[in-house]
Scaffold this motif. Structure first.
Motif, mmCIF file in Angstrom:
data_model
loop_
_atom_site.group_PDB
_atom_site.id
_atom_site.type_symbol
_atom_site.label_atom_id
_atom_site.label_comp_id
_atom_site.label_asym_id
_atom_site.label_seq_id
_atom_site.Cartn_x
_atom_site.Cartn_y
_atom_site.Cartn_z
ATOM 1 N N ARG A 533 23.503 34.125 41.764
ATOM 2 C CA ARG A 533 24.517 35.072 43.373
ATOM 3 C C ARG A 533 25.535 33.759 43.185
ATOM 4 O O ARG A 533 26.021 33.869 44.569
ATOM 5 N N ILE A 534 25.985 32.735 42.800
ATOM 6 C CA ILE A 534 27.347 31.899 42.891
ATOM 7 C C ILE A 534 28.223 32.286 42.525
ATOM 8 O O ILE A 534 28.133 32.980 41.131
ATOM 9 N N THR A 535 29.704 32.978 43.143
ATOM 10 C CA THR A 535 30.622 33.316 42.181
ATOM 11 C C THR A 535 31.274 32.513 41.527
ATOM 12 O O THR A 535 31.646 31.287 41.445
ATOM 13 N N VAL A 536 31.384 32.780 40.297
ATOM 14 C CA VAL A 536 32.103 31.977 39.114
ATOM 15 C C VAL A 536 33.603 32.354 38.651
ATOM 16 O O VAL A 536 33.656 33.284 38.451
ATOM 17 N N TYR A 537 34.292 31.556 38.403
ATOM 18 C CA TYR A 537 35.817 32.180 37.643
ATOM 19 C C TYR A 537 35.380 31.423 36.581
ATOM 20 O O TYR A 537 35.359 29.851 36.075
#
Lengths: 599, 599
Positions: A533-537
Motif C-alpha cells: 500500500r505504498i503509492t508508486v509512480y
C-alpha cells in the motif's frame, strides 16, 4: 527582453527555461497543472463553463491527501469526540428554507438594458469606484450606480436596478410532478438535522463534533478566479456542539494539557482594528485570544488554533496565514462572530481558505421550528433540583353540568390536552374553551406538588470551522513551487501531501539482457511496494535525468533507481527530492526507509 | 410464540436476544445501522425523502475503506495504466445530449386518472402479471395495461398511457437567465470528454484506463428498496480505452504472466442460456471466457475477473457472485455487450452491484460529433506506409476568368477549404460551388504523389466496469453479519474494510489511583496509535464485556485492553474479534502486531 528572443531561436528547451523567469507562479502552476494532470478547466471540448474544474490523477491524489491530513488534524487527533458523516447533496427545499438560505443566500445582480449581460452589482461598483460595498441594500447599490453613472462595462448600456439572485442550484426530486429541491451550498445542514442521531450514537454526551467532507454547489453569477472561485467544490466542515455554560472550563482543561496548542501563535486582524483603519495583524496565542476576549466563545479560539496548525503542517508558512474578523455587515445571517482564515497568494493577495463561525443556536432552533423535531440536549443537573409544580384534574360532575351532551367529547379533549397549556389558559383568562364550551376555573382541582427535576433540555451552541478544499490545494501548490538554479520546477510538497510516495525507475531500458533484468527488478519492486500500500509512480521513458525532472515537477519526495549494480548485489539508489542527495540501500530496506519518512 | 412472550416479560436484554432469531438479516442490519451509525434514511426529521440515505461514522469509514480496496484492485495493482480523475457533478446539457442520455435515459411512467399518483409502468405491470416487461415500448406496455385491466394499486382508478420520464436531475448554471444543465447520472462522461487530456498525460499510449469515483444522481420515479435503490449515490467507474486490433494479444500477454487471474473462476449466465430458459450459471475461467467467445472482447473478461477478485477479497463468497449477460432489449443504448455482476442477498435475492459494458467507440464518436474536438488516438504503424495521394492546386488565372470580381474571396475560401473535401466534390459532381460561383474541374491542377504515412487516427474502443458503492456496502455488511451462539452480533468484516483498525479500552474506569493510571495509559496508547495513522475506537463506558460487544457489533477486528497488570509491567491484552482469543503483548509490540494483520 532581447536575450530571451535570441535564446528562443537557439534551443527550445532553453526557451521554456528562460520564459519561466518572466512568469508568475500562477502562470507556471496553471501550465504545469494542465500538462501533468493536476487540474484544468472543465468541459473544455465544449468551450468550457466558468466555475467548474477537473482534477487529474496528480491533483486528485494531492486533494485526497489534504483530506486525510484534515481528518487527522480535525477529527482523529483532537481532544474532543468528532464523528464524520456523509449526507446527500440534493436537499429538499424545506431544509434550506429553515436554514435561512432560501431567503439570505443571494448576491445582487444588475442587467444591461442594452446587451442583456448580467453582472454582480457589488463587484461592478467596486471595480468602477474602487470602494468596498459588501452588505449594502439593493437601494443603496442602486443609488451608487446612479450617482456615479456606472454603465455596462461591455457595451456602455444602462443598468437595471440591482435585485437579489438566489445562489442555490435548483432542481426537483421525482422526474414528473417532482418536489422542489436545491443542491446544498454547504454540508452543514446535513449535520444539523442529524444532530439527535449523532448525539444518540455518541451516547448523549457533549461536547460533540460532527464533521463532513463533500461537494457543494453555489450558483455564482460570473466566477472569474479560476480554481479559487468555483460553482461546484469540496468543503470540509465541522459543526461543534457544546453547552456554552461549560465552554470556558472545557477549553481551559484541554489547553492545560496541550501546552503547544495553548501557545500556538495566530495572526489576527479584528473587526475593531479594521474599523479603526488598521491593516496589520496582531499576533496572539490561543490563550490570549480567550483571555483578551478577541473571540466571543473559547471554542472559537480552540478551532482556530487547530486550523492554524493544520495549514502550517501542510506547508503554508505562518507569515502567510492570517485570521480576519468579519464586520457585522459582512457576516452570514447565522453567525454571531466570524473569522476568515486567509492565505497570501501571489496572484490574488490575501485569499480566504477557511471560515470560523459562531453559529450559536441559530440552525438547531430554526430546524426545531420548521420540523417540530426535538433537537435538544438533555442537560443533567449535578444534583436533582426540587421544583414546585402545579397539577390539575377536572371534576367530572361539574364539567357535566356545564358541557351537557358534549360532556364525553369535552372530557376526551381535556385528557389529551397539554396540562401546562391548560393551567396557563385558566390562569391568564379565568376560563378555557373546549369544543366551543366555555369552562371556568371552578370545575378543576389544582394542587401544588414538589417534584424532583433531573435536568433540563437545552439547545447546544455551535462553532463551525469550514474549509474550501480546492483553495487549499491551490495555496499548497503555490507555496510548494520552487524553481531550481538550473530553472527546473520542483514541487516541495510536504511528504504526506505528495501525489505518490515514491518513484521507481530502471536506470536504462532496452532489450539487452542486463536491461531486461533491470526492468524486471524495477517492476518487481514496484509490485511489492504497491502490495504494501505504498503509492508508486513507475516510469521507464527517456533518460534518468528527465525522469527525475518529471518526478520533481509533481513533487514525488523519493525515487528508487535500479541500476547495473542492483542486478549484481540487490542494492538500489534512493534519491531525495529536496536535497537531490542519493544513497545506496539494500532492496530489503526499501519499505522501512520509505515509511520512515512518512511518520 | 408463547416462549418469547414469556421471556420478554422477564428480561429486557433477553427479549432483544430472542427477537433476533425471528428477524431477517436485513431487519437486524437496518436496526444496527441506525443504532450504531452505519446508515439511516435521510431527512427523517422532515418526514424523509425516498431514495436518499445518510451515512454515520461507521458506515462512512467502511465506505471509504471499500473505495480504497477498489483503488487497490482496479487502479494500483492492475497490469495496465489507469489514471483516476475527478470531474464535476453538474453537467451542461450538451454533454448528456451527446452521450444519448437526454434521449434514452428514461423510464415509462403512468399516472392514476383518479388520485393522481405516479407509477413506474413496467414495475406496476410486473407486479400485476408477474412477467418481465423491461425494454418494451410505450405502446406495448399500454396494450398490456388494457388487456389485463391493470389499475391504480392505491385507489383502483384508471391509468394513463405510459410515457417516458427523463431520469436526469435538471438544473441551471447561472442564477439568472441560466443555461440548462443536469446532474450526471454516471461519472463516465467526465472521462470521455477528457480522453485527450489524459492521453497526453499518459504520453500517448494505449491501452489506458481512466477511473472516477463520485456522486451521481438518478431521479427514480418511486424508489422503494432502501439503500439498494438510491436517487443519489456513489459510483466507482473505469473507462478502459484500447485498440481492438491489439486487445487479444495484450490480454493474453497479461494472463500469461498472471496465472491466478487466468484461472479465476467466474459464475456466468449468458444471454443465450437465458433465452433457452436456463437459470443456473456455468463456471468459466477467465481464459475460457475469451477462448469460448463468451465475451465479445477479451478486455471484458479481464475486467470481469478483476471485479470478481475484488468482491471476493472484500468478503463476498464466490457462490454468491454471478455475472448475468443482458439481453439486447435490456442493454443501455451505448452498449454492445453487458454483464451485470450480481450478489445474492437474503431480502432481494440476486441483486446487481456492478456492470461491465462494452461501449465500443460509441461515446467518443458522439462527443467528436457534438464538440468537433479531436478525440482520436494516433496509431503509429510499425513501418511507415507508402500511400498514393492526390494533390490539388488552383490555376488563379482561370479562376479569375470564372469568378470575376469575386476572385479574391473565392481564392481565400479555396485556400481555407479542406483539400480532401474539394477533391471529392470535384470527383463526384464535376464542379464545386464557392461563394455562389460554380467552378468546373478545368481550373485545377491535380497530381498524384507517393507519400509516407506514419500512422492513422483511430477511435479507441472502451470497456467499462462500473460499481455501485452503497449496494456493495450493503452486501458486504450482510455477508459479514454473524450471530453468535450467545445471540450477539459480530460483523466479521475483512480487516481492511473494518471501520476502525483497533479498539482501546481501560479495563476499569474510576477515580482510584490505579484506575486513573489505567485510563491515562490507555489514552496514551490511543494517542500513539493515532499519530501512527492507525484508526482507533476508544471506549471507557460500562463493563469490559459490554465494550467488547459494542466493538464486535461494528466489526472492529482487534481490541487492546489496559488492565491492572499493564500498569505494573507495560503489557496489554489483545483480543481477536473472530476467535475471541486473547493474548498478552508488550506495549512496544502493539503497532507491529496490529499492522501485521493489515498486510
Amino acid at each position: 527582453m532581447k536575450i530571451n528572443k535570441f535564446l528562443s531561436i537557439m534551443c527550445f528547451e532553453w526557451c521554456i527555461v528562460v520564459e519561466r523567469n518572466n512568469k508568475s507562479k500562477y502562470e507556471i502552476l496553471v501550465d504545469l497543472a494542465k500538462r501533468r494532470g493536476i487540474f484544468w478547466p472543465a468541459y473544455e471540448i465544449y468551450g468550457g463553463v466558468a466555475g467548474f474544474y477537473d482534477f487529474g490523477p496528480v491533483g486528485l491524489s494531492i486533494k485526497n491527501n489534504i483530506i486525510n491530513e484534515w481528518r487527522y488534524h480535525l477529527i482523529h487527533s483532537v481532544d474532543v469526540n468528532v464523528l464524520e458523516i456523509e449526507t446527500p447533496i440534493i436537499t429538499p427545499r424545506i431544509v434550506l428554507k429553515a436554514s435561512g438560505h432560501e431567503d439570505h443566500f443571494t448576491d445582487p445582480i444588475t442587467e444591461c438594458k442594452s446587451c442583456g449581460r448580467v453582472y454582480r452589482a457589488d463587484h461592478l461598483i467596486e471595480e468602477a469606484i474602487n470602494k468596498k460595498v459588501e452588505g449594502l441594500s439593493m437601494e443603496e447599490l442602486w443609488k451608487i450606480i446612479h450617482e456615479h453613472n456606472i454603465r455596462c462595462p461591455e457595451c456602455g448600456g444602462e443598468l437595471t436596478k440591482p435585485k437579489p439572485a438566489l445562489l442555490l442550484f435548483k432542481t426537483e426530486i421525482g422526474p414528473y410532478k417532482g418536489t422542489k429541491a436545491y443542491l446544498r451550498p454547504e454540508t452543514a445542514q446535513g449535520m444539523f438535522i442529524n444532530f439527535k442521531n449523532l448525539l444518540n450514537i455518541a451516547r448523549n454526551k457533549l461536547p460533540l463534533g460532527i464533521a463532513q467532507i463533500g461537494r457543494v454547489g453555489r450558483n455564482e453569477i460570473s466566477p472569474r478566479q479560476g480554481l479559487l472561485r468555483l460553482r461546484e467544490f469540496t468543503i470540509m466542515e465541522l459543526e461543534f456542539f457544546f453547552d456554552p455554560e461549560k465552554s470556558y472550563e472545557e477549553v481551559m482543561n484541554i489547553l492545560e494539557k496541550r501546552k503547544e496548542l495553548r501557545n500556538e501563535r495566530l495572526n489576527i486582524l479584528t473587526a475593531k482594528d479594521k474599523l479603526e483603519g488598521k491593516e496589520e495583524t496582531q499576533t496572539y496565542t490561543t490563550i490570549e485570544l480567550i483571555e483578551e476576549n478577541i473571540v466571543t466563545n473559547p471554542w472559537m479560539a480552540y478551532w482556530m488554533a487547530i486550523g492554524n496548525k493544520f495549514l502550517r503542517e501542510i506547508g503554508i508558512p505562518i507569515n502567510k496565514i492570517r485570521f480576519v474578523e468579519k464586520l457585522p455587515e459582512e457576516k452570514a445571517h447565522y453567525s454571531e462572530q466570524t473569522f476568515d482564515q486567509e492565505v497570501f497568494t501571489e496572484k490574488y493577495g490575501w485569499f480566504e481558505v477557511a471560515g470560523y463561525s459562531y453559529r450559536t443556536t441559530y440552525d438547531l432552533r430554526r430546524h426545531i421550528e420548521y420540523s417540530k423535531a426535538d433537537l435538544t440536549f438533555f442537560k443533567r443537573y449535578e444534583k436533582p433540583k426540587k421544583v414546585k409544580k402545579k397539577k390539575i384534574a377536572p371534576n367530572p360532575a361539574k364539567i357535566k353540568e356545564i358541557a351537557g351532551e358534549k360532556f364525553p367529547s369535552v372530557m376526551k379533549a381535556l385528557s389529551e390536552m397539554d396540562k401546562e397549556h391548560l393551567l396557563s389558559e385558566l390562569e391568564n383568562n379565568g376560563y378555557v374553551i373546549i369544543q366551543d364550551v366555555k369552562i371556568p376555573e371552578s370545575p378543576f382541582y389544582v394542587k401544588e406538588e414538589e417534584v424532583l427535576v433531573h435536568g433540563e433540555k437545552i439547545i447546544p451552541h455551535v462553532v463551525e470551522p469550514s474549509f474550501g478544499l480546492e483553495r487549499i490545494l491551490y495555496v499548497v501548490l503555490e507555496n510548494s513551487l520552487h524553481i531550481t538554479s538550473d530553472q527546473k520546477i520542483v514541487l516541495k510538497l510536504p511528504y504526506r501531501v505528495a501525489p505518490y510516495m515514491v518513484a521507481v525507475f530502471p536506470l536504462v531500458t532496452g532489450t539487452k539482457p542486463e536491461h531486461v533484468k533491470m526492468i524486471n527488478l524495477a517492476k518487481k519492486i514496484k509490485e511489492i511496494l504497491i502490495s504494501n500500500r505504498i503509492t508508486v509512480y513507475y516510469d521507464e521513458e527517456g533518460s534518468i535525468g528527465k525522469r527525475y525532472v518529471r518526478a520533481d515537477e509533481i513533487g514525488i519526495p523519493l525515487a528508487i533507481t535500479v541500476d547495473y549494480q542492483s542486478i549484481e548485489d540487490n542494492t538500489v539508489t534512493i534519491r531525495y527530492r529536496d536535497t537531490r542527495e542519493q544513497k545506496r540501500i539494500h532492496i530489503g530496506e526499501i519499505i522501512k526507509e520509505i515509511l520512515s519518512h512518512f511518520k
